[in-house]
Design a protein around this motif. Sequence first.
Motif, PDB file in Angstrom:
ATOM      1  N   SER A  83      84.254   8.526  63.236  1.00  0.00           N
ATOM      2  CA  SER A  83      84.946   8.910  64.473  1.00  0.00           C
ATOM      3  C   SER A  83      85.074   7.709  65.400  1.00  0.00           C
ATOM      4  CB  SER A  83      84.184  10.028  65.184  1.00  0.00           C
ATOM      5  OG  SER A  83      84.162  11.200  64.400  1.00  0.00           O
ATOM      6  N   VAL A 100      75.686  10.095  67.012  1.00  0.00           N
ATOM      7  CA  VAL A 100      75.831  10.365  65.579  1.00  0.00           C
ATOM      8  C   VAL A 100      75.470   9.139  64.750  1.00  0.00           C
ATOM      9  CG1 VAL A 100      77.509  10.900  63.769  1.00  0.00           C
ATOM     10  CG2 VAL A 100      77.483  12.231  65.881  1.00  0.00           C
ATOM     11  N   TYR A 103      85.037  17.420  65.574  1.00  0.00           N
ATOM     12  CA  TYR A 103      83.793  17.159  64.856  1.00  0.00           C
ATOM     13  C   TYR A 103      83.561  15.654  64.819  1.00  0.00           C
ATOM     14  CZ  TYR A 103      80.109  17.679  61.370  1.00  0.00           C
ATOM     15  OH  TYR A 103      78.895  17.661  60.713  1.00  0.00           O
ATOM     16  N   ASP A 105      81.788  12.362  63.244  1.00  0.00           N
ATOM     17  CA  ASP A 105      81.089  11.807  62.085  1.00  0.00           C
ATOM     18  C   ASP A 105      81.028  10.289  62.219  1.00  0.00           C
ATOM     19  OD1 ASP A 105      83.596  10.809  61.293  1.00  0.00           O
ATOM     20  OD2 ASP A 105      83.984  12.537  60.007  1.00  0.00           O
ATOM     21  N   PRO A 122      74.663  16.710  63.147  1.00  0.00           N
ATOM     22  CA  PRO A 122      75.946  17.410  63.265  1.00  0.00           C
ATOM     23  C   PRO A 122      76.328  17.544  64.741  1.00  0.00           C
ATOM     24  CG  PRO A 122      74.453  18.588  61.786  1.00  0.00           C
ATOM     25  CD  PRO A 122      73.644  17.532  62.459  1.00  0.00           C
ATOM     26  N   GLY A 164      72.791  10.741  62.773  1.00  0.00           N
ATOM     27  CA  GLY A 164      73.469  11.513  61.746  1.00  0.00           C
ATOM     28  C   GLY A 164      73.510  12.996  62.024  1.00  0.00           C
TER      29      GLY A 164
END
Length: 334
Positions: free
Chosen positions: A105, A118, A100, A102, A124, A122
């Motif tokens: 990361s 991301v 995942y 975010d 997912p 933002g």
Amino acid sequence: MSVAQFIQDAWNKQAKWLIVLRPLSLLYKSASVLNKKLYVTGMKPVYTAPVPVMVIGNITVGGSGKTPLLIQLVGYLQKRNIRVGVISRGYGGRGPFPAYVDFDSLPETVGDEPCLIVQSTGVPMVVGANRQKNIELLLSKHELDLIISDDGLQHHALNRQLEWIVLDQNRGLGNQKLLPEGYLRESVDRLNTATVIEHTSSPQSELHMHLEVTQPYLLNPIQAFEFNPKQNFYALVGIGFPQRFYKTLESMGVMQFQCHEFPDHHDYEIEDLDFDDAGPIITTEKDAVKLLPLLKENPDYRREIWVVPVEAILSPACYSLLDEQLEQLGIQVN
């Protein structure tokens, strides 16, 4: 110069010696055709997600402007209250996968482009080679209306409802040969089976885009410097088609720069940022996401590093078509 860079240069120059690689291209074509047939005939399983999937990809190796397009589309969908998520292979990332993505990361874990996507939106996002596992992890965390697959056009194990292909007319299709004689992943006929978005400033169709430069910024704002295009720069790039970045610099009035190219998705080390004088570095946003962790590890590094952000500008017809396609899938566009 690495073998990969040597081949890339030969592709860009359409070197005549590439014909010696034709037997390998024939093998590549045979393997690709067979692989696709195994999925079409059901001999290999194809995964269908519980929500519609849109693939944004290309038929060429190297950069085409796909990531800025994806970022722009994600922003467009978010403003219209469409719950969108993104999956990607995560090239350059070491995993473990599925991962995942975010704001915290690291590029070394999930890849540089996912970090950029991301950080810009933002959205997912999950990355990994197994697209089914990516989608399952994504849907375990979010209720979504649409999933966009960043690349994966040739990943036949994933069923998709929409396909957009970015065609960079500035680079073209080279000698129109398949890998490794040319830089095509699929034959030119593939363009007839999907929505094609021309990446060019001189479009031939209604569906087109171009990249617009926004204000350069300092990656390491050690002082209140102002951007001066008349400086001598070190152009640091680790992208698929660096020539596009050089043209962007020239369009900004930056005429004095030394080119320092690295392979796509290059893992930078602090030594890559050392030069004989204190001249500033100028680079792309994709490279910047990998350089930033280096600067945090080396807080005493004082050289200016300028980042050139770009935004994909899509023609109105692109948005109109997307709205139509989504409504046909039962996704209401507000």
